[in-house]
Design an enzyme around this catalytic site. Structure first.
Site, mmCIF file in Angstrom:
data_model
loop_
_atom_site.group_PDB
_atom_site.id
_atom_site.type_symbol
_atom_site.label_atom_id
_atom_site.label_comp_id
_atom_site.label_asym_id
_atom_site.label_seq_id
_atom_site.Cartn_x
_atom_site.Cartn_y
_atom_site.Cartn_z
ATOM 1 N N HIS A 150 35.636 46.124 37.057
ATOM 2 C CA HIS A 150 36.352 47.319 37.502
ATOM 3 C C HIS A 150 37.606 47.528 36.656
ATOM 4 O O HIS A 150 38.414 46.607 36.505
ATOM 5 C CB HIS A 150 36.738 47.184 38.977
ATOM 6 C CG HIS A 150 35.562 47.156 39.899
ATOM 7 N ND1 HIS A 150 35.019 48.290 40.451
ATOM 8 C CD2 HIS A 150 34.805 46.119 40.353
ATOM 9 C CE1 HIS A 150 33.989 47.967 41.218
ATOM 10 N NE2 HIS A 150 33.839 46.653 41.169
ATOM 11 N N ASP A 208 34.002 40.974 37.679
ATOM 12 C CA ASP A 208 34.369 41.825 38.813
ATOM 13 C C ASP A 208 35.756 42.433 38.621
ATOM 14 O O ASP A 208 35.886 43.602 38.252
ATOM 15 C CB ASP A 208 34.274 41.058 40.124
ATOM 16 C CG ASP A 208 34.207 41.977 41.333
ATOM 17 O OD1 ASP A 208 34.077 43.199 41.149
ATOM 18 O OD2 ASP A 208 34.280 41.474 42.469
ATOM 19 N N GLY A 216 32.680 49.509 47.550
ATOM 20 C CA GLY A 216 33.471 49.616 48.766
ATOM 21 C C GLY A 216 32.958 48.676 49.843
ATOM 22 O O GLY A 216 31.989 47.942 49.645
ATOM 23 N N GLU A 255 27.217 41.042 49.247
ATOM 24 C CA GLU A 255 28.372 40.138 49.161
ATOM 25 C C GLU A 255 29.039 40.053 50.522
ATOM 26 O O GLU A 255 29.016 39.022 51.185
ATOM 27 C CB GLU A 255 29.380 40.597 48.111
ATOM 28 C CG GLU A 255 30.546 39.624 47.992
ATOM 29 C CD GLU A 255 31.708 40.165 47.175
ATOM 30 O OE1 GLU A 255 32.490 39.345 46.675
ATOM 31 O OE2 GLU A 255 31.843 41.398 47.066
ATOM 32 N N HIS A 271 29.607 44.047 35.167
ATOM 33 C CA HIS A 271 30.267 44.336 36.448
ATOM 34 C C HIS A 271 31.754 44.017 36.317
ATOM 35 O O HIS A 271 32.177 42.867 36.472
ATOM 36 C CB HIS A 271 29.628 43.496 37.561
ATOM 37 C CG HIS A 271 30.045 43.886 38.941
ATOM 38 N ND1 HIS A 271 29.159 44.307 39.905
ATOM 39 C CD2 HIS A 271 31.256 43.928 39.535
ATOM 40 C CE1 HIS A 271 29.806 44.580 41.024
ATOM 41 N NE2 HIS A 271 31.094 44.340 40.820
#
Length: 402
Positions: free
Chosen positions: A37, A326, A195, A225, A35
């Site tokens: 980005h 993340d 999102g 989350e 995970h």
């Protein structure tokens, strides 16, 4: 009802290895990242270079260190955290920029000891200046190939694959899902939905999720989350997610209580009991992986202190826990940083970090044979070598018993 010992006291840290782990030792460990980005991990110096080349003046600082500080400052909410992506996105709107940051991503992960990674990108966020979604994906895949090749020149091997992300607040998830399927043999290993959770339930994109499942492809959803159990339930039971992106709020479906130490227990160890609700039990029983991102949860305020993070409870209850970054830039982190913070906070040693890593590799969106090869020939030998070195160093550091 499950009974287990709570986390160890600081005096017992490193109990599953020999002594406390330092960052250099952790960096040597082979790590797996599921995970992460791409746009959330750009080097600050690269953003400054891209801004200077394009004449963009929207960055908050002109010094890499100060720019890093601005991105990593605590956010009041997940939504505020997400707004910090805007200047990054403004600078990642042409092929050269996308290829560069993807190449640097692969190199940075390799330097951090990551042997396998799945990096996420939302193609529609990079089409403001005329790139098609296909051109965005092509540019990123080229960058990942270049970056992994450069890493090999320095003796560092990593395998970085791509996940295509649709946004909850957008209306083109089916098109992104189709794009992911079309690129499934060219480096894309799955489809993701990300999102803001509040107001944008995953069921808005159920057609895209159903299409991915019909195509026998891989699906991970951000859930649990910014919003609670209902988001997780929809992601699993309606959308059919293979993995949960984040998923930290599953702790809300687990009732914890403490028992008094057993009579005659010389250590006086308190025992904690946990009663799992139906959703938590389902996720544990079905071995649905949780893509936990501890530092990110601190940054967005999902947890107040790392010591309060559910990662340790979920690990002790034997959920399929994985540890992830993340957004490396926004969270000022790396896989080494994540493991080091957990080791310091919860007393983890080599064996526990190995458990997280094997969990992640088992949960990767590549073929069974590829996963086993990495576990058996890279991850396990890598941890065994560090474990032996660390144990030997601890032996020679101990006080002379005579």
């Amino acid at each position: 009802m499950t009974r287990y010992l709570p986390s160890a006291s600081p005096a017992r840290r490193g109990r599953d290895g020999a002594g406390r782990l330092d960052r250099d030792t952790i960096r040597r460990l082979p790590k797996v990242l599921l995970h992460d980005h791409l746009d959330g991990g750009v080097r600050p110096a690269t953003l400054l270079d891209l801004a200077a080349a394009s004449g963009y003046s929207g960055l908050a600082a002109t010094d890499p260190g100060a720019l890093q500080d601005w991105f990593a400052a605590p956010a009041a909410s997940t939504e505020e955290h997400l707004r910090r992506f805007e200047p990054i996105l403004e600078l990642l709107q042409d092929r050269a920029a996308l290829t560069r940051v993807a190449a640097e991503c692969a190199q940075d992960l390799a330097a951090d000891g990551v042997v396998y990674a799945e990096v996420k990108i939302a193609p529609e966020q990079h089409t403001r200046q005329g790139l098609t979604r296909e051109q965005v994906v092509d540019a990123v895949l080229e960058g990942l190939r270049v970056g992994t090749a450069r890493a090999r020149l320095f003796g560092r091997s990593t395998d970085v694959r791509l996940l295509l992300t649709a946004l909850r607040q957008a209306a083109d998830s089916l098109e992104i899902a189709d794009l992911a399927v079309r690129y499934r043999h060219r480096g894309v290993v799955g489809f993701d939905i990300a999102g803001p959770e509040a107001g944008y339930p995953p069921t808005r994109h159920i057609s895209a999720c159903e299409y991915i499942k019909r195509e026998n492809f891989n699906l991970t959803l951000h859930a649990g989350e910014g919003f609670g159990l209902s988001s997780i339930w929809e992601a699993i039971q309606w959308c059919g997610a293979d993995r949960l992106g984040q998923g930290v709020r599953i702790i809300d479906d687990i009732a914890l209580s403490d028992e008094e130490p057993a009579e005659g227990d010389p250590a006086g160890a308190a025992v904690r009991t946990a009663k799992l609700g139906q959703l938590a039990a389902y996720i544990r029983d079905k071995r649905i992986p949780l893509e936990l991102c501890p530092t990110s949860n601190l940054t967005t305020g999902a947890v107040a202190r790392l010591a309060d993070h559910p990662v340790d409870v979920l690990r002790r209850l034997r959920f399929r826990v994985t540890v992830n970054t993340d957004n490396r830039l926004l969270n000022r982190t790396s896989m080494t940083g994540e493991f080091a913070r957990l080791a310091d906070t919860f007393g983890y040693g080599v064996d526990t970090l190995s458990w997280f890593t094997v969990n992640a590799m088992k949960s990767a969106f590549i073929g069974h044979d590829e996963r086993l090869a990495l576990i058996d020939h890279v991850i396990k030998p890598g941890y065994a070598a560090v474990r032996a070195d660390h144990a030997g160093a601890a032996f020679f550091r101990r006080e002379d018993p005579w």
